[in-house]
Design a protein around this motif. Sequence first.
Motif, short mmCIF file in Angstrom:
data_model
loop_
_atom_site.label_atom_id
_atom_site.label_comp_id
_atom_site.label_asym_id
_atom_site.label_seq_id
_atom_site.Cartn_x
_atom_site.Cartn_y
_atom_site.Cartn_z
N LEU A 126 0.83 -1.19 0.00
CA LEU A 126 0.00 0.00 0.00
C LEU A 126 0.88 1.25 0.00
CD1 LEU A 126 -1.45 -2.37 1.83
CD2 LEU A 126 -3.11 -0.59 2.28
N ASP A 127 0.32 2.32 -0.54
CA ASP A 127 1.04 3.59 -0.54
C ASP A 127 0.67 4.39 0.70
OD1 ASP A 127 -1.49 4.57 -1.05
OD2 ASP A 127 -1.09 5.04 -3.15
N ALA A 128 1.10 5.67 0.74
CA ALA A 128 0.85 6.50 1.91
C ALA A 128 -0.62 6.80 2.12
CB ALA A 128 1.64 7.80 1.79
N ASN A 129 -1.42 6.71 1.06
CA ASN A 129 -2.86 6.95 1.16
C ASN A 129 -3.65 5.69 1.45
OD1 ASN A 129 -2.53 9.73 0.56
ND2 ASN A 129 -2.47 9.25 -1.65
N ARG A 130 -2.97 4.59 1.77
CA ARG A 130 -3.59 3.30 2.06
C ARG A 130 -4.26 2.70 0.84
NH1 ARG A 130 -1.45 1.79 6.69
NH2 ARG A 130 -3.20 0.40 7.13
N ASP A 131 -3.87 3.13 -0.34
CA ASP A 131 -4.36 2.53 -1.58
C ASP A 131 -3.47 1.35 -1.95
OD1 ASP A 131 -6.40 4.42 -1.84
OD2 ASP A 131 -5.07 5.82 -2.89
N VAL A 132 -4.09 0.28 -2.47
CA VAL A 132 -3.36 -0.92 -2.83
C VAL A 132 -2.61 -0.68 -4.14
CG1 VAL A 132 -3.54 -3.35 -3.42
CG2 VAL A 132 -5.03 -2.38 -1.65
N ILE A 133 -1.30 -0.91 -4.11
CA ILE A 133 -0.47 -0.77 -5.31
C ILE A 133 -0.42 -2.09 -6.07
CG2 ILE A 133 1.83 -0.25 -6.17
CD1 ILE A 133 2.25 1.51 -3.74
N ALA A 134 -0.21 -3.17 -5.35
CA ALA A 134 -0.14 -4.50 -5.97
C ALA A 134 -0.50 -5.52 -4.90
CB ALA A 134 1.24 -4.77 -6.56
N ALA A 135 -0.89 -6.71 -5.33
CA ALA A 135 -1.31 -7.74 -4.39
C ALA A 135 -1.09 -9.11 -5.00
CB ALA A 135 -2.78 -7.56 -4.00
N VAL A 136 -0.97 -10.10 -4.14
CA VAL A 136 -0.89 -11.50 -4.55
C VAL A 136 -1.76 -12.31 -3.60
CG1 VAL A 136 1.18 -11.92 -3.16
CG2 VAL A 136 0.66 -13.44 -5.08
N SER A 137 -2.53 -13.25 -4.16
CA SER A 137 -3.49 -14.03 -3.38
C SER A 137 -2.99 -15.45 -3.18
CB SER A 137 -4.85 -14.05 -4.07
OG SER A 137 -5.34 -12.74 -4.25
N ALA A 138 -3.49 -16.08 -2.11
CA ALA A 138 -3.11 -17.46 -1.79
C ALA A 138 -4.18 -18.04 -0.88
CB ALA A 138 -1.74 -17.51 -1.13
N THR A 139 -4.09 -19.35 -0.66
CA THR A 139 -4.93 -20.03 0.33
C THR A 139 -4.09 -20.27 1.56
OG1 THR A 139 -6.29 -21.10 -1.36
CG2 THR A 139 -6.27 -22.08 0.83
N ALA A 140 -4.53 -19.74 2.69
CA ALA A 140 -3.77 -19.86 3.94
C ALA A 140 -4.35 -20.99 4.78
CB ALA A 140 -3.81 -18.56 4.71
#
Length: 261
Positions: A126-140
């Motif tokens: 996330l950036d300083a504004n709490r916006d998501v820049i990039a993400a990766v998903s998985a099963t935990a």
Amino acid sequence: MGRVGSLLLCGIVLSGLVAGTGRAADGAVTMNATVDGAPVGADVLVLAPGGSSRISVTVHNGTAATRYVKTIRLSGTALALPFFSYDTTIPFEVPAGRSVTRGFVLDLAQLGGQATGLLPARLQVLDANRDVIAAVSATADVRGSTWSVYGLFGLALAVLAALAWAAALLALARQRLPASRWRRALRFLPAGVGSGLAAVVLLSALRVVTPTPVAEAVLVLGCAAVALVLGALTPPPETVEAPLADPEATQRLRPVAGRGA
């Protein structure tokens, strides 16, 4: 016309090349990560409470501008509700066209009381504004306690579903269901929806089914459909006919009514 067509064709090709170059320059920001050396997203991500996990994140900046990362978040959700979330502040910048890797140690001591079983998880930057820049998903695969918030949530849903079924069946036994077949089906609908929600959480806690949106929709809608069918197939309440008036008693009452008049 031939020359004009050729010029138009060349213009279309050149404009496509320019547009393609612009799209390549305006690429996306992507990321990959590892937890204790295991790639996130390739296999089931095992999260064991009571210890620490080494997390490594690599951010690839395919855009033409520098991107600034402030926070790395690890979270898990089910039924669109967050059941665990860890934010780690690690400010760094990723220049245009470059990749930057950062690693940190995440303390998972409190995870055992938050969730257990299979959960969809996401690792985000996330950036300083709490916006998501990039993400990766998985099963935990969270090795938490049965009495965690997630486990108790599933037990509460199961109790509510059982109460809904008991109320519907008691109304059936007491002949208090509506005469309309459609209304009888709707009388059983809350029990079906509750059963579906409880099944989502309990099967997840037992590590049978991961509560993805597709699995949640299948379980909830399937249980609701079964409840509707069962409600529609229940017999309507028996109608009690009023007893016919005794003609002899009516004749006996007539002179009495006359004398009273």
